[in-house]
Design an enzyme around this catalytic site. Sequence first.
Site, PDB file in Angstrom:
ATOM      1  N   CYS A  52     -13.118  -0.701 -14.223  1.00 31.64           N
ATOM      2  CA  CYS A  52     -11.902  -1.020 -13.463  1.00 31.64           C
ATOM      3  C   CYS A  52     -11.377  -2.341 -13.996  1.00 31.64           C
ATOM      4  CB  CYS A  52     -12.214  -1.072 -11.969  1.00 31.64           C
ATOM      5  SG  CYS A  52     -13.493  -2.272 -11.524  1.00 31.64           S
TER       6      CYS A  52
ATOM      7  N   ARG B 244      -1.464   0.434 -13.981  1.00 31.73           N
ATOM      8  CA  ARG B 244      -2.211  -0.536 -14.786  1.00 31.73           C
ATOM      9  C   ARG B 244      -2.859   0.167 -15.979  1.00 31.73           C
ATOM     10  NH1 ARG B 244      -6.159  -4.317 -11.527  1.00 31.73           N
ATOM     11  NH2 ARG B 244      -6.115  -5.403 -13.541  1.00 31.73           N
TER      12      ARG B 244
END
Length: 285
Positions: A240, A181
């Site tokens: 995150c 990611r």
Amino acid sequence: MNAIISASELASELTGERPPVLLDVRWRLSLATSAGAPAFDGRAEYAAGHVPGAVYVDLDTELAGHADPGDGRHPLPEVSVFGAAMRAAGVSADRDVVVYDGGQGWAAARAWWLLRWTGHPSVRVLDGGLDAWDGPLETKAPAPQPGSFEPAPGATGLLDADAAAALARSGLLLDARAAERYRGDVEPIDRVGGHIPGAVSAPTTENVGDDGRFRPAAELAERFKSLGANGDPGQVGVYCGSGVSAAHEILALAVAGIDAQLYVGSWSQWSADEARPVATGPDPQ
């Protein structure tokens, strides 16, 4: 006070004259599937069995505010809502708190971070979560005496988007998501893949062993040093997807003796703003 507690230590403290308040924060990131799989139900998991005396706390409604693209998927909760939830669970400033989840540690770390940020002096996370607990479980929900905790949000330890961007240039901004990611290879949730320019990939999953427990403090300290943490105050930040797994990385940093700040909005907020730059690939820039 250590940031984490072992299952054996918790079992011993629960038999003491003043046992800690126990919070069960079972939660799991649930992605929609074409098969229509139901979302994870933390309350149902709690009802099926929990550490005796633990009170269930809901991450989505009590440890986070209403999701909004401008604020991210898990923005900070209203202080009044968080305070009321903590008092209902029996939390007071003069009594230790121990938080656990189903084993991943992310949700428990979010509760740990919020309690610390709002001024609680003694809160720890059960290392390894419920999976590490080998004592009895109960299904009956306790009725704790209301606590007296009054949250007082701290002036430091929290980053907004601009501060996170600046820290990526002047200090160390860690990206706690999976490496794919970070690189932008995949993005299952947010508008676009990639990372904040200058941020360093540091998946929080690498802070624990195969048993879900944190790696030794010295090993964690070496890891973060190799990523650029030099111990200077205010020079480490973490983000995150929505400010949950990043709290787990901040917990790992605390175990290693390193203070860090949380960008709560994280990638869900950053990527929703088309004016924000996006970096892709393994290089921070």
